[in-house]
Structures are given as C-alpha cells and as structure tokens.
Motif scaffolding. Structure first.
Motif, PDB file in Angstrom:
ATOM      1  N   UNK A 117       0.834  -1.201   0.000  1.00 51.93           N
ATOM      2  CA  UNK A 117       0.000   0.000   0.000  1.00 51.93           C
ATOM      3  C   UNK A 117       0.869   1.251   0.000  1.00 51.93           C
ATOM      4  N   UNK A 118       1.980   1.192   0.726  1.00 52.89           N
ATOM      5  CA  UNK A 118       2.830   2.382   0.823  1.00 52.89           C
ATOM      6  C   UNK A 118       3.541   2.681  -0.489  1.00 52.89           C
ATOM      7  N   UNK A 119       4.081   1.649  -1.167  1.00 57.06           N
ATOM      8  CA  UNK A 119       4.792   1.980  -2.410  1.00 57.06           C
ATOM      9  C   UNK A 119       3.829   2.368  -3.534  1.00 57.06           C
TER      10      UNK A 119
ATOM     11  N   UNK B 126       1.985   9.766  -5.447  1.00 57.96           N
ATOM     12  CA  UNK B 126       2.495  11.066  -5.002  1.00 57.96           C
ATOM     13  C   UNK B 126       3.453  11.659  -6.022  1.00 57.96           C
ATOM     14  N   UNK B 127       4.252  10.798  -6.651  1.00 60.64           N
ATOM     15  CA  UNK B 127       5.177  11.275  -7.681  1.00 60.64           C
ATOM     16  C   UNK B 127       4.434  11.886  -8.861  1.00 60.64           C
TER      17      UNK B 127
ATOM     18  N   UNK C 156      -3.145   9.626  -2.504  1.00 61.82           N
ATOM     19  CA  UNK C 156      -4.084   8.617  -2.012  1.00 61.82           C
ATOM     20  C   UNK C 156      -3.442   7.998  -0.778  1.00 61.82           C
ATOM     21  N   UNK C 157      -4.070   8.168   0.354  1.00 62.77           N
ATOM     22  CA  UNK C 157      -3.527   7.709   1.629  1.00 62.77           C
ATOM     23  C   UNK C 157      -3.281   6.202   1.587  1.00 62.77           C
TER      24      UNK C 157
END
Length: 405
Positions: free
Chosen positions: A233-235, A241-242, A247-248
């Motif tokens: 989920x984080x990557x 974001x890039x 999106x959280x």
C-alpha cells in the motif's frame, strides 16, 4: 451450439463430500461457472437415482426468487418440500443476496436428512457471522475460470495446442466470454466490462460506500498493470504522489483488501527460505482473468508476455490446490513460486517465456534454484519445446505441464 465442459476437478470434490455432515461452500468470482457446476452436480445426483423431489435449487439472482430473499420465506419454502426419511439436497446459489441467510444455513445444517450446498461471489460469504457459525462445519471449494485443459475442450476443431495456448495467454478464460469471442470479440469485451462493473459496483462500492471512485479505479489499474511485481500500500501511495495524486496508504490497503475479497486479484506472500519465516511486506498480486486485465488497461493482448505466463502458472497452482503458494526469497534471489504442502514437502517453480539459445536468461532463471539447499523438486516452466535437466532441475514445456502430459 456451445460445448458442455464437464468440470471434473470440482465435481470430484463435491462427490467426495456428498452426504457428509459438512456444508459445501462454493466460492469464486462472478461468472466463473459456479451455477453451471451446481447444475452439473444435480445431473450427477439424478443419474445416481436421486428423485427430483429430493433436490431443491434456488438461484437468488433470478427474478422468480426475489421474494425468497427474505430468509423466513425461504426457510418456510424449503421446509414445506423436504421429503421425510430421505436425504434432501438443497442448493442455494448466490446466497449472499438473502439477508441473514446464515439463519437458514444453521437451521438446515442440523437436520439429519439435509445435504446443503451454497455459493457466493465474494469472500464476505465466509466472514463475520457465517464464518463463526460454520467453524468446523464446512468445506470450501473455490472455482476459477477455465483452466487451459478446459479451454482446449472448447475448440475440438483445433489440434495445435501451442496455437491454442497463445490464444489462452492473450484472451479471457471466463466460460461465456470464450463462447462470445467465437462469435465476435466485441461481444466478449462488452461481457467482460459488465463483469468488472458488476463486481466493483455491487460487491465493492455498494458494500463499502466508496466515494472516491476515481482513486479506486486508479489503484485497480495500477495493480492489474503490476502482476508479478512486489507491491505494498505504501509503495503504491508513493507512486501516486510522484504523479501529484495523493491517495492515503491506509485507503489503498483497504482497496487491496476489497479486490482480494471479490476474487478479482489474489495476493501471494513472500517466504524467506533460508530464514524459514513469512515476510510481511511486498506481496505480489495476480489477476483472476487476463481478458479482464486487457479490458481494464486497454493493453495489447500480446504485450508483457512474461508476466502473463506467470499469471497463468499461478492460477493453475491455485486450481491444483497441492499446498499454500508463496514467492520464495533466498538471499538476493527469488523463486517465482514455492508450494508448501501439508506434509512439509515443497515444490519450486520458475517461469520464463523462453531460455533456449539465451544463456544469460537460462543462468538467471537457474540461479535461485542453486542457492536452495534442499532436494525438493524444482521446475523451470517455459515455452521451449524440448525438455532438459540441469543438475536435477527439470525444464518442462509449460503447455505440457498445464495439460499434465
């Protein structure tokens, strides 16, 4: 006229559990063939001498059964028609549409003359109250779209299995999509789009009241485009974001869970072979159907062939159900799939489109095997026609492997 494919693997599982004191729960993505399977099994019962009066079957997606989505009315209807002193076979298809259906399941299960079969199109069927209710009292049979061996049966006029496999690798394996594609690819594509829209709208968006549909669709496309690649989920969040899309990662984690429970994708965890422990990050995801992936991404069917082949092999391992499937990590190398069987034995698989006359590719694919210090079977599955062995590692043609030849 469409060929009638006998899904023997699943019929055998149902036959083994027939008349046993367990509820048979048949799960799988929408349109994977669950209803057809129940119909085939009912035909088998009749061939064994079971009278029609002993078989009650309800599909809750049919208009005629809308009234029976009230569990009390359904229970009353079934009770009225039970044949005393004989085994009754009750089939409840797409039972998640019946509010509080677990009340019906509980009541029928305790009757000694009822053999109960239920199906559902998402994993929520086995979550919450029903899971608690059925603990130790059910077996789950998971149905997937057609395997390659079933796909071959749809085309009896084609005797070249390699040519058929190229088609299988670039199109849908949903039973009805295959039949529609024989008429017109556009019909099949519309059908696949409807499957996706139904799963997303009915099984996910309505249930979880997803408001950010644009973000959700972006995440789905990202996952579908990343089959066979490590994801978290984080990557995924960092990727967006890039591109100036925030999106959280907690939201993405929920989206991944929804996709998994609707059987659109299957996560595979990584296992540290040397350290003998499960790794909790960077699972890989595989899609339930490559044709569905084509529709969603608008991709060229022949592209990304290596990951497509890997996806096909994963689904076949899932069908064979020989053990739990992991990605095998060993030091700085990974094995595509490690099947951990109940008795403690393992089988390792590497998947590569071709390695013949490609010494660097062959060396890269064999390297993870050489670092594994055990004697369990190791297979390199490729499209190369000639089988070979390298220090006990078997290179096998993937088409032959899929057809058990």
């Amino acid at each position: 006229m469409n060929a009638k494919i006998i899904r023997q693997q699943y019929l055998d599982q149902l036959a083994l559990s027939k008349d046993q004191n367990v509820i048979k729960v048949v799960t799988g993505v929408r349109r994977s063939g669950k209803s057809t399977l129940l119909g085939l099994f009912q035909d088998t019962l009749r061939e064994q001498g079971i009278a029609d009066s002993q078989i009650q079957s309800f599909n809750f997606e049919e208009e005629k059964n809308v009234e029976l989505r009230d569990w009390r009315k359904l229970h009353h209807r079934i009770e009225q028609k039970l044949v005393p002193d004989k085994m009754n076979y009750i089939f409840l298809d797409e039972v998640q549409k019946v509010a509080q259906f677990e009340e019906v399941a509980d009541s029928l299960f305790v009757k000694p003359n009822v053999d109960l079969y239920i199906t559902g199109s998402n994993a929520f069927l086995l979550s919450g109250e029903l899971s608690t209710l059925l603990t130790g009292r059910y077996i789950s049979i998971h149905v997937l779209p057609f395997s390659f061996s079933e796909f071959v049966q749809v085309f009896p006029e084609e005797h070249n299995n390699d040519r058929l496999f190229e088609k299988y690798l670039t199109s849908s394996s949903f039973p009805e999509a295959i039949n529609l594609a024989k008429i017109d690819d556009k019909l099949a594509n519309n059908y696949l789009r409807n499957i996706y829209d139904t799963v997303v709208n009915k099984d996910i968006a309505e249930r979880y009241q997803i408001r950010g549909r644009i973000d959700f669709d972006r995440v789905v496309k990202f996952v579908f485009d990343s089959i066979g690649s490590p994801l978290s989920a984080r990557n995924i969040s960092n990727f967006f974001k890039l591109n100036n899309d925030n999106i959280f990662h907690g939201t993405i984690k929920n989206y991944l869970d929804y996709l998994t429970k609707s059987y659109l994708v299957y996560p595979v965890s990584r296992y540290d072979i040397k350290g003998r422990r499960l790794l909790t990050t960077n699972d890989k995801y595989y899609v339930v159907d490559l044709g569905l992936r084509n529709i969603l991404l608008g991709s060229t069917p022949g592209s990304d062939v290596g990951h497509r082949l890997e996806n096909v092999v994963f689904l076949e391992l899932l069908r064979r159900n020989e053990g739990e499937i992991f990605i095998g990590k060993n030091e700085d190398c990974e094995v595509d799939f490690m099947v951990q069987m109940v008795g403690g034995e393992r089988i390792y698989y590497q998947v590569s489109y071709q390695v013949n006359d490609q010494p660097k590719t062959l060396a890269r694919e064999l390297a993870p095997f050489y670092k594994i210090r055990d004697n369990y079977p190791k297979f390199l599955l490729t499209m190369d026609l000639v089988p070979e062995q390298f220090d006990g590692i078997k290179k096998v043609n993937v088409v032959d492997w899929l057809l058990n030849q």
